[in-house]
Design an enzyme around this catalytic site. Structure first.
Site, short mmCIF file in Angstrom:
data_model
loop_
_atom_site.label_atom_id
_atom_site.label_comp_id
_atom_site.label_asym_id
_atom_site.label_seq_id
_atom_site.Cartn_x
_atom_site.Cartn_y
_atom_site.Cartn_z
N SER A 33 -28.56 3.09 31.66
CA SER A 33 -28.28 4.58 32.26
C SER A 33 -28.84 5.45 31.09
O SER A 33 -28.36 5.41 30.10
CB SER A 33 -26.68 4.69 32.37
OG SER A 33 -26.22 3.80 33.33
N HIS A 64 -30.53 5.99 37.31
CA HIS A 64 -31.42 4.85 37.62
C HIS A 64 -32.30 5.26 38.64
O HIS A 64 -31.90 5.21 40.01
CB HIS A 64 -30.26 3.82 38.02
CG HIS A 64 -29.74 3.02 37.01
ND1 HIS A 64 -29.88 2.21 36.43
CD2 HIS A 64 -28.34 3.64 36.58
CE1 HIS A 64 -28.79 1.92 35.15
NE2 HIS A 64 -28.05 2.77 35.53
N TYR A 88 -20.98 -3.38 41.07
CA TYR A 88 -20.01 -2.34 41.68
C TYR A 88 -20.79 -1.55 43.03
O TYR A 88 -20.24 -0.89 43.76
CB TYR A 88 -19.72 -1.39 40.77
CG TYR A 88 -20.62 -0.64 40.08
CD1 TYR A 88 -21.11 0.53 40.62
CD2 TYR A 88 -20.89 -0.90 38.63
CE1 TYR A 88 -22.29 1.36 40.02
CE2 TYR A 88 -21.83 -0.06 37.82
CZ TYR A 88 -22.52 1.10 38.72
OH TYR A 88 -23.39 1.92 38.18
N GLU A 89 -22.24 -1.43 43.03
CA GLU A 89 -22.74 -0.78 44.17
C GLU A 89 -22.64 -1.44 45.34
O GLU A 89 -22.80 -1.09 46.48
CB GLU A 89 -24.46 -0.72 43.70
CG GLU A 89 -24.59 0.23 42.56
CD GLU A 89 -26.14 0.28 42.26
OE1 GLU A 89 -26.88 0.89 42.98
OE2 GLU A 89 -26.50 -0.07 41.08
N ALA A 116 -26.26 1.19 28.59
CA ALA A 116 -25.10 2.11 27.82
C ALA A 116 -24.09 1.26 28.13
O ALA A 116 -23.38 0.98 28.96
CB ALA A 116 -25.05 3.36 28.81
N MET A 217 -21.21 -2.33 32.25
CA MET A 217 -20.98 -2.96 33.58
C MET A 217 -22.37 -3.69 33.98
O MET A 217 -22.59 -3.61 35.47
CB MET A 217 -20.51 -1.67 34.76
CG MET A 217 -19.35 -0.88 34.44
SD MET A 217 -19.22 0.56 35.40
CE MET A 217 -17.81 1.30 34.41
N SER A 218 -23.05 -4.23 33.30
CA SER A 218 -24.34 -4.86 33.60
C SER A 218 -24.63 -5.80 32.50
O SER A 218 -23.67 -6.59 31.97
CB SER A 218 -25.33 -3.80 33.65
OG SER A 218 -25.65 -3.27 32.14
N HIS A 253 -19.61 10.02 33.39
CA HIS A 253 -20.66 9.15 33.60
C HIS A 253 -21.61 10.25 32.89
O HIS A 253 -22.88 9.99 32.46
CB HIS A 253 -21.11 9.07 35.09
CG HIS A 253 -22.42 8.61 35.23
ND1 HIS A 253 -22.83 7.19 34.68
CD2 HIS A 253 -23.61 8.82 36.05
CE1 HIS A 253 -24.16 7.02 35.03
NE2 HIS A 253 -24.57 7.73 35.84
N1 HPA Z 1 -16.95 1.42 30.03
C1 HPA Z 1 -17.73 0.51 30.54
N2 HPA Z 1 -19.12 0.88 30.95
C2 HPA Z 1 -19.56 1.66 30.28
C3 HPA Z 1 -18.86 2.52 29.29
C4 HPA Z 1 -17.50 2.24 29.10
O1 HPA Z 1 -16.67 3.05 28.35
N3 HPA Z 1 -19.78 3.32 28.70
C5 HPA Z 1 -21.06 3.12 29.53
N4 HPA Z 1 -21.02 2.14 30.20
#
Ligand code: HPA
Length: 278
Positions: A33, A64, A88-89, A116, A217-218, A253
């Protein structure tokens, strides 16, 4: 038995791509991201929008763009994936990790995964890079393992080793480059959750206790698929925000995408250095 992606389906996508590119990439890079602009650094670029590839899952997330860029960086043939697919998508795990399967069938032997992530380690600050030294497969440990389903025996074993998910040599090289170029890369353990909600303060205290330095989350599903097929992996997180261990700040985000602007140039230095010297 549910339906899982077959080797024939993977190879059909591989063929579609292979017809359009000039050489087999040595490295694939997955950009997380807010880090997608690194794809602009690819020379002699052939860009394939993933929407134009039959069977390629579509990324629905802002930040993305879903492009595949083939060309050269530091004179090495590369495939850069701008935008990934997340669980999650709504995609099942075999779809989430399909790009890595296609990379393997294209003959790509090295993968640089970036993301990220939120900092759980209190020493980390937004804008830091973190070399991923190990991961906690929180999302997969109790069921969402991307290898669930019939094993693709041609690619790897039913029960693959995971004692060294992140390649020692590539990691050492990344360390050296960040030292020499004064990038100031941290190191730590990445934990993957499904998202899309960010963590509660109690979630984060739990993750800290179990040994995580950064949360996202990846990445982990992709790394498991990569290692199943013997692909060497270098993992780097860009710390986009401080995780909210005491409930005193909120994570957005927008903040994640904004941090990408600081992280991007540092990450590009490390990636270029690795491509040059590996
Ligand atoms: N938590 C989960 N996923 C993330 C975060 C976070 O704080 N920052 C970027 N992706």
């Amino acid at each position: 038995m549910e339906n899982f992606i077959t080797l024939a389906q993977i190879d059909a996508i591989k063929d579609t791509i292979q017809r359009q590119i000039k050489e087999t990439p040595e490295f694939a890079v997955i950009l997380g991201s807010g880090l997608g602009h690194i794809a602009d650094a690819v020379e002699d670029a052939i860009t394939i929008p993933s929407a134009a590839i039959n069977g390629w899952p579509r990324s629905t997330v802002e930040g993305h763009s879903g492009k595949l860029v083939f060309g050269r960086m530091e004179n090495r043939p590369v495939m850069v994936m701008q935008g990934r697919i997340h669980y999650y998508e709504g995609y099942p795990m075999d779809q989430v990790t399909l790009p890595v399967r296609v990379m393997q069938r294209l003959g790509i032997q090295n993968l640089i995964v970036t993301n990220a992530a939120g900092a759980i380690n209190p020493d980390f600050v937004p804008g830091d890079l973190m070399l991923i030294t190990d991961h906690i497969n929180m999302i997969g440990m109790a069921g969402l393992n991307p290898l669930r389903g019939p094993n693709l025996d041609l690619i790897g074993p039913r029960f693959p080793d995971m004692s060294q998910p992140y390649d020692k040599n590539l990691s050492e090289l990344a360390r050296r480059i960040s030292r020499e170029q004064q990038v100031g890369m941290r190191e730590g353990v990445y934990v993957s959750l499904s998202g899309p909600s960010f963590e509660s303060p109690a979630d984060l205290r739990f993750l800290r206790v179990i040994g995580a330095d950064a949360v996202g989350m990846s990445t982990v599903p992709e790394v498991i698929i990569a290692r199943h097929g013997g692909t060497r992996v270098l993992g780097i997180s860009g710390i986009s925000n401080k995780a909210n261990l005491d409930g005193s700040n909120i994570t957005t985000h927008a903040e994640v995408l904004e941090a990408g602007r600081v992280i991007g140039p540092k990450l590009e230095k490390v990636i270029r250095g690795v491509l040059k010297l590996a």
